[in-house]
Structures are given as structure tokens and as C-alpha cells.
Design an enzyme around this catalytic site. Structure first.
Site, PDB file in Angstrom:
ATOM      1  N   CYS A 152      55.977  21.060  23.700  1.00  0.00           N
ATOM      2  CA  CYS A 152      56.240  20.526  22.277  1.00  0.00           C
ATOM      3  C   CYS A 152      55.028  20.836  21.304  1.00  0.00           C
ATOM      4  O   CYS A 152      53.819  20.507  21.544  1.00  0.00           O
ATOM      5  CB  CYS A 152      56.380  18.930  22.314  1.00  0.00           C
ATOM      6  SG  CYS A 152      56.989  18.410  20.785  1.00  0.00           S
TER       7      CYS A 152
ATOM      8  N   CYS B 297      62.997  17.821  22.684  1.00  0.00           N
ATOM      9  CA  CYS B 297      62.816  16.590  22.750  1.00  0.00           C
ATOM     10  C   CYS B 297      64.225  15.869  22.840  1.00  0.00           C
ATOM     11  O   CYS B 297      64.544  15.285  21.813  1.00  0.00           O
ATOM     12  CB  CYS B 297      62.128  16.296  21.170  1.00  0.00           C
ATOM     13  SG  CYS B 297      61.701  14.318  21.231  1.00  0.00           S
TER      14      CYS B 297
ATOM     15  N   CYS C  36      57.305  17.775  26.884  1.00  0.00           N
ATOM     16  CA  CYS C  36      56.054  17.581  26.272  1.00  0.00           C
ATOM     17  C   CYS C  36      55.174  18.444  26.078  1.00  0.00           C
ATOM     18  O   CYS C  36      54.478  18.930  25.245  1.00  0.00           O
ATOM     19  CB  CYS C  36      55.524  16.183  26.563  1.00  0.00           C
ATOM     20  SG  CYS C  36      56.474  14.805  26.033  1.00  0.00           S
TER      21      CYS C  36
ATOM     22  N   GLU D 119      78.455  21.515   8.365  1.00  0.00           N
ATOM     23  CA  GLU D 119      77.856  20.181   8.348  1.00  0.00           C
ATOM     24  C   GLU D 119      79.195  19.230   8.679  1.00  0.00           C
ATOM     25  O   GLU D 119      78.728  18.282   9.673  1.00  0.00           O
ATOM     26  CB  GLU D 119      76.931  19.796   7.110  1.00  0.00           C
ATOM     27  CG  GLU D 119      75.652  20.638   6.845  1.00  0.00           C
ATOM     28  CD  GLU D 119      74.836  20.154   8.028  1.00  0.00           C
ATOM     29  OE1 GLU D 119      74.907  19.147   8.543  1.00  0.00           O
ATOM     30  OE2 GLU D 119      73.984  21.176   8.312  1.00  0.00           O
TER      31      GLU D 119
ATOM     32  N   CYS E 137      52.093  12.943  18.471  1.00  0.00           N
ATOM     33  CA  CYS E 137      53.125  12.221  18.998  1.00  0.00           C
ATOM     34  C   CYS E 137      52.425  10.697  19.628  1.00  0.00           C
ATOM     35  O   CYS E 137      52.005  11.075  20.879  1.00  0.00           O
ATOM     36  CB  CYS E 137      54.043  12.878  20.042  1.00  0.00           C
ATOM     37  SG  CYS E 137      55.542  11.964  20.689  1.00  0.00           S
TER      38      CYS E 137
END
Length: 315
Positions: free
Chosen positions: A193, A183, A190, A36, A199
Site C-alpha cells: 500500500c 485495501c 499493507c 456511475e 495510515c
């Protein structure tokens, strides 16, 4: 409210997710924490290709990192940039010594761990049901809710509103993968997606979030002087905020400050907030307030990329 969209996300993730990433193959909080921190401001490919495995080989456990010297840690981080991350990683390891804390609140209290990183460690290492907020997730939230601009507080509220507490681990991992491949900041596919039905920005996704005005990258011009004496070279360990702890050659703003030098060439290096352009000179003389190293010894020190470029001009 979003159950069908979440199910579509999991189907997409099962087929398209990056399941083979090494930090997804472990539940060791230390290894997840290292990933991370490395992934802040750095692409996955760069972390995987050059840094993650060598760092863990050198410091396989939290205790190994805690009891290492700062110079060792910086040397292992060399080339990854944003060296404050390495120093904070080291400081946090020294505070913890044996194990990372479990709660988000305790994680945030450690150096270099903000809200997003604390949530990510808690979610991935301890399966705590909390959302995460990396750049990819932020972008998805902006578009799902058709938000042009939002404060961190408001965006975190949206993250919790959209979150799936039943499958927190899969949800967070899938959302990151969706943001990195479907995205994205430059394109939105799209038709592929899983969130197309919910959305609110589907008709014009690239308008969200509001684009920040591009800043002109300033150029800093410097002169780097490599002082040599008796087959050794002068370096000084930086104690400034920028590149703190790294070793470097002498730097001057004005050419009038240097004399009797041999011009070796020019280097350039792009940092996050400026571009460095420097002329590199060789000066055969002794200089005070520096430490002296052979070329072999320099290889064991942590230098900035710019200093490595300067060193390479020696041949």
C-alpha cells in the site's frame, strides 16, 4: 502534509490502475453518468460483461434516453436490479434532454443523484476538484484516520482533508482502485500500500471501520401462478415501489387462494433485503385485470429475474 503519500499513490496507480475501463476512456458526461448509476450496488465485472455497452448501444446519447419510453429503458436494464436507478436515470434524462448540468449542486437536484454520485460525475466528466465517496474510498478513509465509526458529514470532511486538488481526476480514480485491490473489506495488503507511512490503522486495518452486526436475511414464501388462455399468458405491470414498472405473473401469499393448477416447480431468488422462495403453478383459465401476451411478446417486456425463472419452468 500528504504530498509524499499522494506521489506514492500515483506511482502505484500508474502501474496497477484499471486504466482500460471504458468510462475512463471518455470525457462524455452522459456515458460517465450511466456508468456511475450502473456501478451503484453492482460489481464492475457485471456492468462491463452484460449491461454498459448494450445500454449505450440502445441509447447512445442523452437525448435518445430522454425520448425513449420507460418500458424500453426498463427492458434494457433487465437483470441489473435496483430498477429505481433506471427510472431515475430516465427521469433525469427527460429533465436535461440535451446535456447534464456541470455543477455538483445542479447534479444533486436530479432524481437518483446523491452527493457521492454528483461528485463523481463532476470529478470525472468535468475535472472539478472534488473528492468522491464510494464504498472503497470510505474504507480507506476509515483506516487512514483510524476511525471506527463516523457520520457522513465527518467522513466528507476527512475526504477533503486528504484530497489532492492538484490532480483530482487521478487521485479519485487511484483511490477507488486501491480500495478494490489492496485495501479491501476482507483483506488489507499493507506491504503493497502506498499509504503505509501515513495510515494510522496499519497495525490492525481490518478493525476499521467498525463491523456492523450481520442481519439474518428474511425468507418470503409465495405462489406464482402463470395463467394461460388461448395460447396467451396473463401479466400485470407492477405499480408498487418494489419492481415498479416491471411486468409480472400473479402472486399469492396463501396456497388456499389458488386452485385447479398444475405445479411446475420451485424457484428461489435473492434480493438485497430478502430471499424469495416460490412455488410456480400453471392455471388454464382467464383472469380479469391483466393483459395477455404470447411467449414471443413476453420476450419484449421487462420482467424481474424471478418471473423469468418462473417462465423458464414452462419449458
Amino acid at each position: 502534509m500528504y504530498k509524499k503519500a499522494h506521489e506514492s499513490l500515483y506511482l502505484w496507480y500508474k502501474k496497477n490502475g484499471r486504466h482500460d475501463l471504458p468510462w475512463r476512456q471518455t470525457d462524455d458526461p452522459y456515458k460517465i453518468w450511466v456508468s456511475e448509476i450502473m456501478l451503484q450496488q453492482t460489481q464492475v465485472k457485471t456492468v462491463l460483461d452484460k449491461f454498459y455497452f448494450p445500454f449505450l448501444q440502445r441509447f447512445p446519447t442523452l437525448s435518445d434516453l430522454a425520448y425513449a419510453g420507460e418500458d424500453e429503458v426498463l427492458k434494457q436494464w433487465e437483470g441489473l436490479g435496483y430498477y429505481t436507478r433506471a427510472r431515475n436515470l430516465h427521469k433525469s434524462a427527460q429533465l436535461c434532454k440535451d446535456s447534464l448540468p456541470v455543477s455538483v449542486q445542479e447534479l444533486i437536484a436530479l432524481p437518483g443523484i446523491g452527493q457521492s454520485t454528483a461528485h463523481a460525475i463532476a470529478a470525472f466528466a468535468y475535472k472539478t476538484p472534488v473528492p468522491i465517496m464510494d464504498a472503497n474510498v470510505k474504507r480507506i478513509l476509515y483506516r487512514i484516520f483510524a476511525i471506527k465509526k463516523a457520520s457522513d458529514k465527518d467522513l466528507w470532511k476527512k475526504a477533503y482533508d486528504f484530497f489532492d486538488t492538484d490532480r483530482p481526476y487521478d487521485f479519485n480514480q487511484a483511490l477507488m482502485d486501491l480500495g478494490s485491490s489492496i485495501c479491501t473489506g476482507k483483506a488489507a495488503f499493507c506491504e503493497d500500500c502506498p499509504f503505509i507511512s501515513v495510515c494510522k490503522a496499519a497495525e490492525d486495518p481490518l478493525s476499521y471501520p467498525e463491523k456492523k452486526a450481520k442481519k439474518t436475511t428474511p425468507v418470503r414464501k409465495k405462489h406464482i401462478v402463470i395463467h394461460t388462455y388461448n395460447d396467451k399468458f396473463a401479466l400485470r405491470q407492477r405499480n408498487t415501489r418494489f419492481l415498479n414498472g416491471l411486468w409480472g405473473f400473479s402472486e399469492y401469499e396463501d396456497s388456499e387462494e389458488i386452485s385447479a393448477t398444475k405445479m411446475l416447480g420451485n424457484i428461489s431468488h435473492a434480493y438485497s433485503h430478502f430471499k424469495l422462495e416460490a412455488q410456480v403453478h400453471l392455471h388454464k383459465s382467464y383472469i380479469e385485470e391483466h393483459e395477455w401476451f404470447s411467449l414471443e411478446e413476453i420476450q419484449t417486456l421487462a420482467l424481474s429475474t424471478a418471473d423469468h425463472k418462473a417462465l423458464a419452468l414452462l419449458g
